[in-house]
Design a protein around this motif. Structure first.
Motif, mmCIF file in Angstrom:
data_model
loop_
_atom_site.group_PDB
_atom_site.id
_atom_site.type_symbol
_atom_site.label_atom_id
_atom_site.label_comp_id
_atom_site.label_asym_id
_atom_site.label_seq_id
_atom_site.Cartn_x
_atom_site.Cartn_y
_atom_site.Cartn_z
ATOM 1 N N ASP A 166 0.804 -1.213 0.000
ATOM 2 C CA ASP A 166 0.000 0.000 0.000
ATOM 3 C C ASP A 166 0.843 1.272 0.000
ATOM 4 O O ASP A 166 0.312 2.369 0.199
ATOM 5 N N GLU A 167 2.132 1.153 -0.208
ATOM 6 C CA GLU A 167 3.014 2.314 -0.315
ATOM 7 C C GLU A 167 3.387 2.552 -1.784
ATOM 8 O O GLU A 167 3.586 1.600 -2.547
ATOM 9 N N GLN A 168 3.502 3.799 -2.160
ATOM 10 C CA GLN A 168 3.856 4.138 -3.539
ATOM 11 C C GLN A 168 5.298 3.782 -3.852
ATOM 12 O O GLN A 168 5.630 3.422 -4.981
ATOM 13 N N TYR A 169 6.162 3.844 -2.847
ATOM 14 C CA TYR A 169 7.580 3.562 -3.029
ATOM 15 C C TYR A 169 8.048 2.485 -2.053
ATOM 16 O O TYR A 169 7.401 2.215 -1.038
ATOM 17 N N ALA A 170 9.175 1.883 -2.391
ATOM 18 C CA ALA A 170 9.914 1.040 -1.456
ATOM 19 C C ALA A 170 11.186 1.786 -1.089
ATOM 20 O O ALA A 170 11.698 2.590 -1.881
ATOM 21 N N TRP A 171 11.710 1.527 0.131
ATOM 22 C CA TRP A 171 12.908 2.220 0.587
ATOM 23 C C TRP A 171 13.902 1.229 1.163
ATOM 24 O O TRP A 171 13.538 0.357 1.969
ATOM 25 N N VAL A 172 15.156 1.378 0.764
ATOM 26 C CA VAL A 172 16.263 0.615 1.343
ATOM 27 C C VAL A 172 17.174 1.621 2.020
ATOM 28 O O VAL A 172 17.718 2.525 1.357
ATOM 29 N N THR A 173 17.354 1.495 3.334
ATOM 30 C CA THR A 173 18.115 2.473 4.108
ATOM 31 C C THR A 173 19.275 1.778 4.802
ATOM 32 O O THR A 173 19.071 0.782 5.496
ATOM 33 N N LEU A 174 20.474 2.297 4.627
ATOM 34 C CA LEU A 174 21.673 1.659 5.182
ATOM 35 C C LEU A 174 22.086 2.319 6.496
ATOM 36 O O LEU A 174 22.262 3.540 6.566
ATOM 37 N N ALA A 175 22.253 1.500 7.538
ATOM 38 C CA ALA A 175 22.700 1.995 8.841
ATOM 39 C C ALA A 175 24.202 1.857 8.990
ATOM 40 O O ALA A 175 24.870 2.733 9.541
ATOM 41 N N SER A 176 24.779 0.742 8.503
ATOM 42 C CA SER A 176 26.227 0.542 8.604
ATOM 43 C C SER A 176 26.687 -0.399 7.496
ATOM 44 O O SER A 176 25.912 -1.188 6.972
ATOM 45 N N GLY A 177 27.993 -0.298 7.130
ATOM 46 C CA GLY A 177 28.552 -1.167 6.104
ATOM 47 C C GLY A 177 28.379 -0.603 4.705
ATOM 48 O O GLY A 177 28.396 0.612 4.489
ATOM 49 N N LYS A 178 28.175 -1.486 3.745
ATOM 50 C CA LYS A 178 28.011 -1.109 2.338
ATOM 51 C C LYS A 178 27.001 -2.051 1.714
ATOM 52 O O LYS A 178 26.963 -3.233 2.031
ATOM 53 N N LEU A 179 26.202 -1.529 0.797
ATOM 54 C CA LEU A 179 25.076 -2.294 0.272
ATOM 55 C C LEU A 179 24.926 -2.046 -1.227
ATOM 56 O O LEU A 179 25.068 -0.915 -1.692
ATOM 57 N N LYS A 180 24.634 -3.097 -1.967
ATOM 58 C CA LYS A 180 24.352 -2.973 -3.391
ATOM 59 C C LYS A 180 22.874 -3.250 -3.619
ATOM 60 O O LYS A 180 22.339 -4.262 -3.164
ATOM 61 N N VAL A 181 22.212 -2.335 -4.328
ATOM 62 C CA VAL A 181 20.788 -2.469 -4.616
ATOM 63 C C VAL A 181 20.614 -2.666 -6.113
ATOM 64 O O VAL A 181 21.157 -1.899 -6.923
ATOM 65 N N ASN A 182 19.866 -3.699 -6.477
ATOM 66 C CA ASN A 182 19.658 -4.047 -7.886
ATOM 67 C C ASN A 182 18.179 -4.013 -8.231
ATOM 68 O O ASN A 182 17.350 -4.584 -7.519
ATOM 69 N N ARG A 183 17.882 -3.339 -9.341
ATOM 70 C CA ARG A 183 16.519 -3.374 -9.873
ATOM 71 C C ARG A 183 16.588 -3.377 -11.389
ATOM 72 O O ARG A 183 16.841 -2.359 -12.016
ATOM 73 N N GLY A 184 16.393 -4.553 -11.975
ATOM 74 C CA GLY A 184 16.505 -4.672 -13.425
ATOM 75 C C GLY A 184 17.883 -4.253 -13.887
ATOM 76 O O GLY A 184 18.898 -4.788 -13.444
ATOM 77 N N GLU A 185 17.934 -3.264 -14.770
ATOM 78 C CA GLU A 185 19.201 -2.765 -15.284
ATOM 79 C C GLU A 185 19.834 -1.714 -14.377
ATOM 80 O O GLU A 185 20.951 -1.258 -14.640
ATOM 81 N N CYS A 186 19.132 -1.325 -13.341
ATOM 82 C CA CYS A 186 19.638 -0.292 -12.429
ATOM 83 C C CYS A 186 20.381 -0.934 -11.263
ATOM 84 O O CYS A 186 19.874 -1.869 -10.625
ATOM 85 N N HIS A 187 21.572 -0.438 -10.975
ATOM 86 C CA HIS A 187 22.385 -0.926 -9.860
ATOM 87 C C HIS A 187 23.024 0.273 -9.175
ATOM 88 O O HIS A 187 23.411 1.246 -9.829
ATOM 89 N N THR A 188 23.132 0.203 -7.868
ATOM 90 C CA THR A 188 23.830 1.263 -7.152
ATOM 91 C C THR A 188 24.390 0.717 -5.849
ATOM 92 O O THR A 188 23.870 -0.254 -5.295
ATOM 93 N N ILE A 189 25.472 1.340 -5.388
ATOM 94 C CA ILE A 189 26.060 0.999 -4.089
ATOM 95 C C ILE A 189 25.822 2.178 -3.156
ATOM 96 O O ILE A 189 26.066 3.329 -3.527
ATOM 97 N N ILE A 190 25.324 1.890 -1.957
ATOM 98 C CA ILE A 190 25.072 2.960 -0.996
ATOM 99 C C ILE A 190 25.902 2.741 0.260
ATOM 100 O O ILE A 190 26.357 1.626 0.543
ATOM 101 N N TYR A 191 26.070 3.833 1.004
ATOM 102 C CA TYR A 191 26.888 3.850 2.211
ATOM 103 C C TYR A 191 26.025 4.327 3.384
ATOM 104 O O TYR A 191 24.888 4.765 3.195
ATOM 105 N N PRO A 192 26.540 4.240 4.614
ATOM 106 C CA PRO A 192 25.723 4.596 5.780
ATOM 107 C C PRO A 192 25.045 5.955 5.643
ATOM 108 O O PRO A 192 25.629 6.914 5.128
#
Length: 387
Positions: free
Chosen positions: A259-285
């Motif tokens: 029931d939310e328009q968006y999804a959210w991935v939030t990084l607290a510590s470390g490093k994270l790679k988020v993949n969606r189809g052809e889109c990829h990104t690495i995020i930091y804390p």
């Protein structure tokens, strides 16, 4: 158990598996054949798909003395939640729906032996929390502040945490479990690799009892906070509707409700790679990926506002009242209605304690906004203050 009860029990569990996991071809055919056998069965299945809750076990039905009494409460709840009016059903179709959903009322009421209804008890302590096991085994009803004995090797629950100590087990074939947390509840899970997961209200996580191969993979619906045990030889993946994240060892939050328009991935510590189809990104804390139908954006944030729920509080930083009310509705197992739609964009910053009575949250929100809250038949009504 009578034949009709066995059929009801079987269809209930197939429906749950269809929602939270995946049916085999044989199971899908069995469920489809039953649905096609009666128009009422088909209407039941379609209506169930629209609800925001799935009740797990019909066995509590025996606590309700009269089927007609149970049906009356069920009809009231269904009308409240979906504005649905039932057609004339066969007796068997009515029975199936009552047996599947009557635990809604059991979770909200205590019934005396003389059938007198007592006052509602704490919604959080009565939230439905269950463990669904593959291979057609019965699901296990857990619950808040209940240390249920689990007849599964290497699995136990204590202090509202489900713990897997299965590293010493020899597992020839991968078995999956699904932890389901209903509205108003939350639960903690320790996976076999030591990864800790907090599941929020109206969420589920599907995972293997023991990780094999060169990757660890789980599937999330709803919201979960992950504290992943580091293992560079076996990266950890979380799959959610429309995207996945890859980690080695880190802590992060995923929020992805239908029931939310968006999804959210939030990084607290470390490093994270988020993949969606052809889109990829690495995020930091203190970075966040916002994922929508046509959006894939990175924001700088204070992660505390998105992870505070695991510390028994809600923190808001200039957040819309629309989103705040949805969070409160999930947590307190209520519906909501904006009497004035212009109030949805009202912004609020502050902190609410999760286990306080909801009226305290209303009082705080009313102090700093031009909004008034009431609860009418388990629906939060939001209106503008009278001048």
């Amino acid at each position: 158990m009578r034949t009709d009860e066995k059929i009801i029990d079987r269809m209930t569990r197939l429906f749950l598996k269809e929602v939270f996991e995946k049916l085999t071809l044989e199971e899908q055919k069995e469920l489809n054949d039953w649905i096609q056998a009666d128009p009422g069965n088909k209407e039941w299945r379609e209506e169930m798909k629209t609800l925001k809750f799935v009740e797990e076990d019909y066995r509590n039905y025996k606590r309700i003395p009269e089927a007609e009494q149970a049906w009356g409460r069920l009809e009231k709840d269904m009308n409240r939640r979906s504005k649905w009016r039932r057609k004339v059903w066969t007796y068997s179709s009515v029975a199936v729906l009552v047996l599947l959903l009557c635990s809604v009322f059991i979770l909200q009421w205590e019934i005396k032996e003389d059938n007198e209804i007592m006052e509602p008890v704490c919604v959080h302590e009565l939230a439905l929390i269950s463990l669904v096991v593959d291979n057609h085994r019965d699901s296990i009803l857990l619950g808040i502040n209940r240390n249920v004995e689990i007849d599964l090797a290497g699995v136990r629950n204590e202090n509202n945490t489900l713990i897997y100590d299965t590293t010493a087990l020899t597992v020839e074939e991968t078995e999956y479990h699904t932890l389901i947390v209903g509205r108003g509840g939350e639960y903690q899970l320790t996976l076999s690799d030591g990864t800790i997961v907090w599941l929020n209200s109206e969420s589920s996580l599907r995972y293997p009892v023991h990780f094999n191969g060169d990757r660890r993979e789980v599937e999330l619906k709803g919201e979960g906070f992950f504290q992943v045990s580091r293992n560079e030889a076996m990266p950890f993946y979380v799959k959610s509707e429309g995207f996945d994240v890859e980690v080695l060892g880190t802590s992060f939050n995923i929020m992805n409700y239908v029931d939310e328009q968006y999804a959210w991935v939030t990084l607290a510590s470390g490093k994270l790679k988020v993949n969606r189809g052809e889109c990829h990104t690495i995020i930091y804390p203190n970075q966040q990926v916002e994922i929508g139908e046509n959006d894939f954006k990175i924001h700088e944030v204070d992660s505390r506002y998105y992870t505070s729920w695991i510390e028994s509080k809600f923190m808001f930083d200039d957040e819309s009242l629309d989103m705040i009310v949805r969070k409160l509705a999930r947590w307190y197992n209520l519906d909501y209605e904006f009497r004035d739609s212009t109030l949805m964009s009202t912004r609020f910053s502050g902190q609410l304690l999760k286990y306080d009575d909801i009226t305290k949250a209303f009082e705080l929100l009313e102090l700093t906004t031009d909004v008034h809250f009431t609860i009418n038949q388990e629906t939060i009504q939001i209106m503008r203050k009278k001048k």
